[in-house]
Design an enzyme around this catalytic site. Structure first.
Site, mmCIF file in Angstrom:
data_model
loop_
_atom_site.group_PDB
_atom_site.id
_atom_site.type_symbol
_atom_site.label_atom_id
_atom_site.label_comp_id
_atom_site.label_asym_id
_atom_site.label_seq_id
_atom_site.Cartn_x
_atom_site.Cartn_y
_atom_site.Cartn_z
ATOM 1 C CG ASP A 155 33.115 27.685 52.909
ATOM 2 O OD1 ASP A 155 31.929 27.665 53.298
ATOM 3 O OD2 ASP A 155 33.690 28.728 52.538
ATOM 4 C CD GLU A 169 30.368 30.717 54.529
ATOM 5 O OE1 GLU A 169 30.264 29.491 54.688
ATOM 6 O OE2 GLU A 169 31.233 31.251 53.811
ATOM 7 C CD GLN A 181 37.576 34.106 46.642
ATOM 8 O OE1 GLN A 181 37.340 35.044 47.413
ATOM 9 N NE2 GLN A 181 36.666 33.218 46.317
ATOM 10 C CG ASP A 186 34.801 31.595 54.870
ATOM 11 O OD1 ASP A 186 35.935 31.558 55.378
ATOM 12 O OD2 ASP A 186 34.533 31.111 53.758
ATOM 13 C CE LYS A 206 36.718 32.156 50.156
ATOM 14 N NZ LYS A 206 35.406 32.735 50.484
ATOM 15 C CD GLU A 228 26.107 37.798 46.939
ATOM 16 O OE1 GLU A 228 24.905 38.039 46.799
ATOM 17 O OE2 GLU A 228 26.521 36.879 47.667
ATOM 18 C CB THR A 242 36.907 30.812 59.433
ATOM 19 O OG1 THR A 242 37.596 30.770 58.180
ATOM 20 C CG2 THR A 242 35.439 30.560 59.207
ATOM 21 N NE ARG A 270 34.839 38.254 48.663
ATOM 22 C CZ ARG A 270 34.247 37.105 48.919
ATOM 23 N NH1 ARG A 270 34.775 35.962 48.487
ATOM 24 N NH2 ARG A 270 33.134 37.071 49.606
ATOM 25 C CD GLU A 288 32.721 34.071 51.552
ATOM 26 O OE1 GLU A 288 32.859 34.243 50.331
ATOM 27 O OE2 GLU A 288 32.977 32.987 52.114
ATOM 28 C CG HIS A 337 27.371 33.707 47.279
ATOM 29 N ND1 HIS A 337 27.922 34.962 47.491
ATOM 30 C CD2 HIS A 337 28.411 32.833 47.240
ATOM 31 C CE1 HIS A 337 29.242 34.843 47.584
ATOM 32 N NE2 HIS A 337 29.566 33.572 47.426
HETATM 33 MN MN MN Z 1 32.834 30.813 52.513
#
Ligand code: MN
Length: 440
Positions: A137, A211, A250, A243, A263, A383, A267, A247, A209, A144
């Site tokens: 990743d 991606e 994390q 993904d 993570k 975000e 996914t 949080r 996420e 970002h």
């Molecule tokens: Mn990611």
């Protein structure tokens, strides 16, 4: 890099009626998937999308409708997933695309024989298009990186290495899953302050996420880096990726070695994989701010500078349980573009092999959350809600800081350019399921 050719002709039409003006899968796209018809004893096999149908490459191989050269490619490439075709290299991918294009073109006199190789998409289920041995990743959107950095380090949002090194971490391939598989809210260690004792509980700050997934085609031998000039020839194509990220897990675990269990629980990948050749009309220059430093020579080429980017419009939609109950359409919560990427796919592949690391056919690189510079172009809730401080207000009055059980995230992508056909990536979808259902 693939050149423009007759397979990109906007005026070319297929004898498959549903391909005309199709939002995603016109004749100029021809993306790949691994599919089967459920509740039968059929095995998974590789197919190509055309309109609302799938061209079954195993049936095409048995029907012997293509010339000897392409028949040899089909014989070798037959199998449940795309790895064998990926390993054959760019010349084989190009020949196969040309012959599938001819076979599905409205001027093909043998179209009735080809028609026996079609399966409706409505009756198919999918698995991952390739067996993914390794998944990396990246973190390729500077927008970002800046916004997330500002949440944690207001004085110093962008770390000094960002504009020199394509940042990434090695992810977990085993928990990559196909679109529409449920996403179970993970358990983990949460700790809101370093001075207190962590608790073990379901994640409270579950995020998506936005991606893109880049699929490696032909690999490289260990100890033999791929140069920036050769990198495109090793890329097979692109798909969509969500993904999923915890949080709170994390925030507590990421120092000093980076993301781990926040993570690796799920996914999601889209079933359809759009080839690099199909993307040739939508290439664009690398977009960077004028004060960005030039890349080091091993990551720089004139071609990469002029056309290393790809103009892919991205969209994220949210469907809550209340919206589903009231039969409302999903709410668009983010729009972005792969052209915002600070690093190109070729630069990420080159950097990945620059220490001698070997890539294998079917490996996946993710772009990292692909946010744009403007408001409304955020690629994740972290975000969008400024770390959960500013709730997102949906059209029906509901609010979200992070995802709730029953929420569905739907991502889609399109390429549009004047003088060329519109092509799409289909969708990647996933519904959040309660942690308690996970057999604890
Ligand atoms: Mn990611």
């Amino acid at each position: 890099m693939f050149r423009l050719n007759h397979t990109h002709d906007v005026n070319a039409l297929s004898w498959v009626d549903s391909a005309h003006q199709h939002a995603h899968f016109g004749l100029q796209n021809l993306p790949f998937a691994s599919f089967r018809v459920p509740q039968t004893d059929e095995e998974f096999r590789v197919g190509v999308a055309i309109g609302d149908e799938i061209l079954d490459l195993e049936r095409l191989c048995r029907a012997k409708l293509v010339n000897a050269r392409t028949q040899a490619i089909l014989n070798c490439a037959s199998g449940p997933q795309l790895n064998a075709l990926m390993a054959m290299g760019a010349d084989a991918w190009h020949l196969l695309r040309q012959d599938i294009f001819e076979g599905l073109h409205q001027q093909n006199r043998e179209w009735r024989a080809w028609q026996t190789c079609l399966v409706p998409q409505a009756s198919a289920e999918y698995q991952l298009p390739s067996h993914v041995g390794d998944y990396t990743d990246f973190y390729a959107s500077i927008h970002h990186a800046r916004r997330v950095g500002a949440l944690f380090r207001p004085d110093n949002p962008l770390l000094p290495n960002y504009q020199w090194v394509p940042i990434g971490y090695h992810g977990r391939a085993s928990s990559l899953q196909i679109s529409e598989h449920p996403v179970f809210r993970p358990y983990g260690q949460l700790n809101s302050s370093p001075d207190s004792v962590p608790v073990f509980s379901p994640c409270q700050r579950l995020d998506y996420e936005l991606e893109l997934a880049m699929y490696v085609g032909s690999g490289n031998l260990q100890g033999y880096p791929v140069t920036i000039d050769d990198a495109e020839a090793h890329l097979f194509g692109l798909g969509l990726m969500n993904d999923w990220s915890a949080r709170d897990i994390q925030a507590w675990e990421y120092q000093p070695l980076g993301p781990f269990l926040s993570k690796s629980f799920a996914t999601s990948l889209s079933p359809w994989l759009v080839s690099m050749e199909a993307l040739a009309p939508y290439r664009c220059a690398l977009q960077r701010e004028t004060d960005s430093p030039p890349s080091l020579p091993y990551l720089h080429s004139e071609e990469n500078q002029q056309s290393g980017g790809i103009d892919i419009q991205l969209e994220v939609r949210l469907l809550t349980p209340m919206m589903r109950e009231q039969q409302q359409a999903p709410h668009i919560i983010g729009r972005s573009n792969f052209a915002h990427s600070f690093w190109t796919a070729a630069q990420m592949l080159t950097h990945h092999t620059s220490n001698g690391c070997n890539l294998c056919p079917g490996d996946v690189f993710a772009s990292g959350t692909m946010s744009g510079p403007e408001a409304g172009q955020e690629g994740c809730l972290l975000e969008l809600t400024q770390g959960g401080k500013v709730p997102l207000i949906l059209a029906n009055g509901e609010q979200r800081t992070f995802l709730q059980d029953g929420d569905e995230i739907i991502m889609s992508a399109h390429c549009r350019r004047d003088g060329f056909a519109d092509i799409g990536f289909g969708e990647v979808r996933g519904i959040v399921c309660p942690a308690a259902e996970y057999g604890r």
